[in-house]
Design a protein around this motif. Sequence first.
Motif, mmCIF file in Angstrom:
data_model
loop_
_atom_site.group_PDB
_atom_site.id
_atom_site.type_symbol
_atom_site.label_atom_id
_atom_site.label_comp_id
_atom_site.label_asym_id
_atom_site.label_seq_id
_atom_site.Cartn_x
_atom_site.Cartn_y
_atom_site.Cartn_z
ATOM 1 N N SER A 184 0.823 -1.202 0.000
ATOM 2 C CA SER A 184 0.000 0.000 0.000
ATOM 3 C C SER A 184 0.859 1.254 0.000
ATOM 4 O O SER A 184 0.589 2.210 -0.731
ATOM 5 C CB SER A 184 -0.920 -0.016 1.219
ATOM 6 O OG SER A 184 -1.661 1.159 1.307
ATOM 7 N N PRO A 240 -4.558 3.779 0.004
ATOM 8 C CA PRO A 240 -4.544 2.787 1.094
ATOM 9 C C PRO A 240 -5.931 2.443 1.639
ATOM 10 O O PRO A 240 -6.178 1.307 2.026
ATOM 11 C CB PRO A 240 -3.695 3.422 2.191
ATOM 12 C CG PRO A 240 -3.300 4.747 1.742
ATOM 13 C CD PRO A 240 -3.865 4.996 0.390
ATOM 14 N N PHE A 250 -6.535 -0.859 -0.888
ATOM 15 C CA PHE A 250 -5.903 -1.879 -0.059
ATOM 16 C C PHE A 250 -6.636 -2.161 1.251
ATOM 17 O O PHE A 250 -6.243 -3.045 1.998
ATOM 18 C CB PHE A 250 -4.444 -1.485 0.232
ATOM 19 C CG PHE A 250 -3.553 -1.621 -0.957
ATOM 20 C CD1 PHE A 250 -2.985 -2.832 -1.289
ATOM 21 C CD2 PHE A 250 -3.302 -0.529 -1.767
ATOM 22 C CE1 PHE A 250 -2.168 -2.962 -2.385
ATOM 23 C CE2 PHE A 250 -2.478 -0.646 -2.878
ATOM 24 C CZ PHE A 250 -1.910 -1.862 -3.189
ATOM 25 N N SER A 262 -6.639 -0.668 4.087
ATOM 26 C CA SER A 262 -5.614 -0.636 5.114
ATOM 27 C C SER A 262 -6.187 -0.312 6.487
ATOM 28 O O SER A 262 -7.160 0.420 6.624
ATOM 29 C CB SER A 262 -4.562 0.409 4.757
ATOM 30 O OG SER A 262 -3.633 0.550 5.790
#
Length: 117
Positions: A11, A53, A57, A59
């Motif tokens: 990321s 991110p 991803f 995150s």
Amino acid sequence: MKNQSISNLKSTLAIPLVMTIILIPYSILIGWNMASMVVFWFVLIPLVSYLVPTKIFKSTKPMKESIIGLTIFYALMTFMIYEHSDFLQLMMVSFVVNLLILFFIQLDKKVNREVAG
């Protein structure tokens, strides 16, 4: 834990890559004038550094990854345009502003969690 670290690294490194991928066609198709520079450095860059991110991803620590990815991107760009002092000054101002934007996004999320929780 190891898979989480690899995901965080992916990321973080994806942020400068995505920004570079956006930079090239933006530069070729739109070109650089004061308005396009402000839009790119003050709108697109913080937006991408936050969204990569969090949305791509998923995150758990998007701010840490965003700040590191943003720093990597700005370090590379500083190296590339060091000779052009006007662009460098605008870019350095945008780096500080973008860090502040990310800080306020994090602060807003924290306040919203406390109010909702």
